[in-house]
Write an enzyme that holds these catalytic residues in place. Structure first.
Site, PDB file in Angstrom:
ATOM      1  N   GLU A  83       0.666  -1.052   0.076  1.00  0.00           N
ATOM      2  CA  GLU A  83      -0.099  -0.026   0.220  1.00  0.00           C
ATOM      3  C   GLU A  83       0.859   1.304  -0.084  1.00  0.00           C
ATOM      4  O   GLU A  83       1.755   1.283   0.932  1.00  0.00           O
ATOM      5  CB  GLU A  83      -0.939   0.072   1.274  1.00  0.00           C
ATOM      6  CG  GLU A  83      -2.083   1.152   1.209  1.00  0.00           C
ATOM      7  CD  GLU A  83      -2.963   1.332   2.214  1.00  0.00           C
ATOM      8  OE1 GLU A  83      -2.862   0.317   3.323  1.00  0.00           O
ATOM      9  OE2 GLU A  83      -3.837   2.056   2.298  1.00  0.00           O
TER      10      GLU A  83
ATOM     11  N   ASN B 152      -2.301  -6.250   5.442  1.00  0.00           N
ATOM     12  CA  ASN B 152      -2.450  -7.321   4.416  1.00  0.00           C
ATOM     13  C   ASN B 152      -3.262  -8.619   5.074  1.00  0.00           C
ATOM     14  O   ASN B 152      -3.325  -9.024   6.239  1.00  0.00           O
ATOM     15  CB  ASN B 152      -1.058  -7.843   4.045  1.00  0.00           C
ATOM     16  CG  ASN B 152      -0.160  -6.865   4.052  1.00  0.00           C
ATOM     17  OD1 ASN B 152      -0.059  -6.127   3.305  1.00  0.00           O
ATOM     18  ND2 ASN B 152       0.973  -6.906   4.971  1.00  0.00           N
TER      19      ASN B 152
ATOM     20  N   GLU C 234      -5.326  -2.851  12.991  1.00  0.00           N
ATOM     21  CA  GLU C 234      -4.776  -3.681  11.618  1.00  0.00           C
ATOM     22  C   GLU C 234      -5.901  -4.648  11.588  1.00  0.00           C
ATOM     23  O   GLU C 234      -6.568  -5.056  10.588  1.00  0.00           O
ATOM     24  CB  GLU C 234      -3.384  -4.221  11.929  1.00  0.00           C
ATOM     25  CG  GLU C 234      -2.407  -3.023  11.593  1.00  0.00           C
ATOM     26  CD  GLU C 234      -2.636  -1.949  11.008  1.00  0.00           C
ATOM     27  OE1 GLU C 234      -3.152  -2.064   9.752  1.00  0.00           O
ATOM     28  OE2 GLU C 234      -2.146  -0.747  11.292  1.00  0.00           O
TER      29      GLU C 234
HETATM   30  N1  B3K Z   1      -3.055   0.892   5.586  1.00  0.00           N
HETATM   31  C1  B3K Z   1      -1.708   1.142   6.384  1.00  0.00           C
HETATM   32  C2  B3K Z   1      -0.967   2.433   5.740  1.00  0.00           C
HETATM   33  C3  B3K Z   1      -0.268   2.260   4.532  1.00  0.00           C
HETATM   34  C4  B3K Z   1       0.559   3.527   4.093  1.00  0.00           C
HETATM   35  C5  B3K Z   1       1.049   3.464   2.682  1.00  0.00           C
HETATM   36  N2  B3K Z   1       2.104   4.794   2.565  1.00  0.00           N
HETATM   37  C6  B3K Z   1      -1.626   1.036   7.637  1.00  0.00           C
HETATM   38  C7  B3K Z   1      -2.880   1.441   8.351  1.00  0.00           C
HETATM   39  O1  B3K Z   1      -3.462   2.522   8.279  1.00  0.00           O
HETATM   40  O2  B3K Z   1      -3.535   0.770   9.107  1.00  0.00           O
HETATM   41 ZN    ZN Z   2      -5.241   1.851   8.911  1.00  0.00          ZN
END
Ligand code: B3K
Ligand code: ZN
Length: 874
Positions: free
Chosen positions: A124, A268, A301
């Site tokens: 991401e 992920n 997460e």
């Molecule tokens: N979704 C990721 C963040 C990704 C950042 C990319 N530069 C972590 C989070 O917000 O849970």
């Molecule tokens: Zn997040």
């Protein structure tokens, strides 16, 4: 970096188009070997509708080795620096692409890279294109199968998303593992890890009876630091079932902790990759704050599995769809498990401090941005924290039951697909029947709204009126602003501190007023006396409030408000008033005077035997200098520092002997990570700071003793922080002792680096530069860098903004180096250089000169280019 000008062009939300092709499945075969890794990607591609458009795949830093369509070599293609374009494809076909890449050379930590001895990925927002050529956009949902092959001795664990379906030994000491993820997903949720780890194992049985294996992979020797993360994961799984009715959907959930990571962690599917900072903890190494952080990020997460993974974002402009919502969910998780008041206070500190500063700076954007050059620049406080406030406002307007009905409706409609922010609001609206038409403006309007409230009371009729005006000042991205739907939570108190019921036209009304227009008057009947209003309770909207409170009224609210947050907030307002007056006094060459009312109100807090020590600590901890700077159009950095210091000392004098008594009453036997004890340790740290302001010699002895006797990192660091902030005689010896103990442990040493970066003395830069030569420091490790350079640039305003420009020059030199190494991290560190609107002319000129130097840099990365050019356009 050799970005061509073409890649510096902006993308617009309005330009979204559905993809010309879909990818239904992707089979990856990853051969990990030195130096080049070989990736074979076999995709099933389907043309969407009738058209002649080529298939344009994204790809960066890849070497194309082979290309076949339906099993035959394919020649109708073009490769450029960022794309692989295939012409004349049949309506449906299977494309085979073989590429090579060099993970060890990848210091940007995006795509496939090496963290120490392990391989890991970060995809991401747009990292998958650094692994293979692909339609790297979140609205392409495919089923993944991943086969990983590597040397068995060096990489015994080969991990990817989903379930493990096969594994086996191969010739030459190699082995393979095959993974299959049953859930279609966007490429940004792909992950792969290979390495040798210690594994903490547990399991969880979901409420419908699915047994889920839980595995946390940590560097060898760190198993004694993985227990709390596991506990937090189990708590997250249970909480999401209980509060949101959401269950986990695979048979295994894995978390890998790595040392080299650009942010906190990554959600992920089934295989979270975490910055080790948010996994590893034991009492000797982690502070109470670290434990909180772990609980929060593990939860965050995990909660993404539904809000982000099961329902994902149609395009990156919709990022807040998953991030704002998931921050809201992690905040609720922390509040349900710990202290709601303290959590709310800390979240509000972040919004009022750094988020408001973002709104006021060159990167101002709505929570759903309209234009982006580098997507990684939009993982911002606005998208995350203000995004969460917007979800919270909907929760306030709908109430828990209707909000949860909206969530269920949202999942029914969008599970397994890529959605938009509008889809979410629509679901909330339909499920609740609450009209959110005007509320939607929060998604498109940037900036911080200001509420100005006046009131009048008519004793004869018992009518009390609140006049509320709203106004959003223009921001750099948006000159025109419209009125928003602002929930304003209030309470009225009589002189004895009793709440007066809110009534209008003979009927009781709730505490949340709907401010919809530029000006609005609310009338309350049967108000027996002129009330004291408690306004914007719980920070019911992310706005600035103006109401002409007297010191007496604020002292009253500090004592009587029924809500913990409101008591803290009244204390903040009282301090803010004193700082504004104090800065004016200092600028006139006078000393700082505090009202007796203020002093008495704070003494009463220290004396309050009923108050949760955690809340006491929050009330007694003064706002940071950067938050205070937000109170001024032109912030006098030195005067703010001086006044904040003076207030601290005056308060310490007013507390007097109570300080030692309180400090002693907070002794604990043994260390436990439980709220009651954390609260005491927090208060003890704050009190130690006041003691240092009162008497440095006495504090020096206390600090040495606390440091010596500490059986946990919280008390150790509290002692060091006081030694550092007050430059106590023991500072050098204690810092040296700490460094000696933890020299090889990067995560713990980060505390030492932070102390150095925030040293409040003119020689700080020479200490910072020296620390950069520490064997454990590396400019390639984002944690080390943020600890040292980040603390200097963001938490040491007087020194960073030194009028000789040395701080600006230091940061710019570092950014020039980082531009090559890791542009994403550089782009975070640049923040204090671009937010210069409130500085004086001389400092502005110095900063502009440094930014101009950056702008001229050959090969300036997109990340920095976007920010530097916006800053210079101010
Ligand atoms: N979704 C990721 C963040 C990704 C950042 C990319 N530069 C972590 C989070 O917000 O849970
Ligand atoms: Zn997040």
């Amino acid at each position: 970096m050799t970005d061509t000008p073409e890649t510096m062009t902006a993308q617009y939300r309005q330009d979204y188009r559905a993809p010309d092709y879909f990818i239904d499945t992707i089979d990856l075969d990853v051969q990990l070997q030195e130096p080049m890794t070989e990736v074979t990607a076999i995709t099933r591609v389907r043309r969407q509708g009738e058209h002649q458009q080529p298939l344009i795949l994204n790809g960066e830093q890849l070497i194309l080795k082979r290309l076949a369509v339906d099993g035959l070599p394919y020649h109708s293609y073009e490769v450029s620096e960022h794309h692989l374009t295939l012409f004349n494809l049949p309506a449906e076909c299977v494309i085979t692409i073989v590429t090579e890449l060099d993970p060890a050379a990848n210091s940007a930590l995006s795509g496939l890279y090496k963290s120490g001895d392990a391989y890991c990925t970060q995809c991401e927002a747009e990292g998958f294109r650094r692994i293979t050529y692909y339609l790297d956009r979140p609205d392409i949902l495919a089923r993944y199968s991943t086969r990983i092959t590597a040397d068995k001795a060096k990489y015994p664990y080969l991990l990817s998303n989903g379930n493990k379906v096969a594994s086996g030994a191969l010739d030459g000491g190699r082995h393979f593992v095959q993974w299959q993820d049953p859930f279609p997903k966007p490429s940004y949720l792909f992950a792969l890890v290979a390495g040798d780890f210690d594994v903490e194992r547990s399991h969880y049985v979901t409420r419908s009876g699915r047994k889920v294996a839980l595995e946390i992979f940590v560097d060898k020797g760190n198993l004694d630091r993985a227990g709390f993360a596991m506990e937090s994961l189990i708590n997250s799984m249970r909480w999401d079932e209980q509060r949101f009715g959401l269950e986990y959907d695979l048979d295994i959930y894995m978390i890998v902790a790595v040392d080299f990571f650009n942010m906190g962690a990554m959600e992920n599917k089934g295989l979270n990759v975490f910055n080790a900072k948010f996994v590893l903890a034991n009492p000797a190494t982690a502070t109470d704050g670290d434990y909180h952080g772990i609980e929060r990020v593990i939860g965050h997460e995990y909660f993404h599995n539904w809000t982000g993974n099961r329902v994902t974002c149609r395009d990156w402009f919709q990022l807040s769809l998953k991030e704002g919502l998931t921050v809201f969910r992690d905040q609720e998780f922390s509040s349900d498990l710990g202290s709601r008041g303290v959590n709310r206070i800390n979240n509000v500190r972040t919004v009022r401090g750094p988020q408001f500063a973002e709104d006021a700076g060159p990167m101002a954007h709505p929570i759903r941005p309209d234009v982006v050059i580098e997507m990684n620049n939009f993982y911002t406080l606005t998208v995350y924290e203000k995004g969460s406030e917007v979800i919270r406002m909907m929760h306030t307007l709908l109430g828990e039951a209707a909000f949860q009905a909206g969530m269920r409706f949202y999942f029914e409609r969008h599970d397994g697909s890529a959605a938009t922010c509008d889809d979410f609001v629509q679901a909330m609206e339909e499920a609740s029947g609450v009209d959110l038409t005007r509320f939607r403006r929060w998604y498109s309007q940037s900036g911080t709204p200001e509420l100005t409230v006046t009131d009048e009371y008519d004793a004869a009729s018992g009518i009390y009126r609140l006049h509320v005006r709203q106004h959003t000042p223009p921001t750099q991205d948006q000159p025109q602003k419209l009125p928003l739907h602002i929930p304003l939570d209030i309470e009225l108190y009589d002189q004895q501190g009793a709440a007066i019921p809110l009534q209008y036209q003979g009927k009781a009304i709730g505490n949340v007023l709907n401010v919809l227009d530029a000006a609005h008057t609310f009338e309350f009947e049967q108000v027996p006396v002129k009330p004291i209003p408690s306004l914007l309770r719980d920070f019911s909207a992310p706005v600035k409030l103006h109401y002409d409170y007297s010191d007496e009224a604020l002292a009253f609210l500090m004592r009587f408000a029924r809500n913990e947050f409101a008591r803290w907030d009244a204390a903040q307002m009282l301090i803010n008033k004193a700082v504004i007056e104090g800065v004016a006094q200092v600028q006139r060459g006078q000393g700082v005077e505090l009202s007796q009312t203020l002093l008495a109100a704070f003494v009463a807090i220290v004396d309050d035997g009923e108050l949760d020590p955690a809340l006491k600590a929050e009330i007694l901890a003064l706002p940071s200098e950067s938050t205070l700077a937000e109170l001024f159009d032109v912030a006098d950095i030195d005067a703010i520092h001086q006044v904040r210091d003076a207030i601290h000392t005056r308060l310490a004098e007013a507390f007097g002997a109570r300080l030692v008594a309180t400090y002693q009453s907070l002794r604990l036997d043994g260390y436990q990570v439980v709220h009651a004890d954390m609260a005491k340790r927090a208060l003890k740290g704050v009190v130690l700071g006041y003691l240092a302001a009162l008497n440095a010699e006495h504090a020096d002895a206390l600090v040495r003793e606390q440091y010596r006797a500490a059986d946990n990192m919280t008390d150790t660091l509290a002692a060091l922080q006081v030694a550092n902030s007050y430059l106590l005689p023991c500072r050098a010896a204690l810092l040296a002792d700490f460094e000696g103990k933890w020299a090889k442990d990067g995560l713990v040493l980060d505390n030492w680096l932070r102390l150095i970066g925030s040293k409040p003395a003119a020689d700080v830069l020479s200490e910072v530069k020296q620390a950069m030569n520490h064997p454990t420091f590396s400019i390639r490790n984002p944690n080390r860098l943020r600890a040292l350079a980040g603390s200097f640039a963001m938490s040491n305003p007087v020194q960073f903004h030194a009028v000789d420009g040395s701080g600006y020059r230091f940061l710019t030199d570092l950014l020039i180096e980082l531009n090559e190494v890791n542009p994403q991290v550089a782009s975070r560190l640049i923040t204090p250089l671009i937010q210069f609107k409130r500085l004086d002319g001389a400092r502005k000129a110095l900063i502009r000169a440094e930014l101009t130097r950056l702008a001229k840099l050959e090969g300036l990365a997109r990340d920095l280019f976007e920010k530097v050019s916006k800053a210079l356009a101010q």
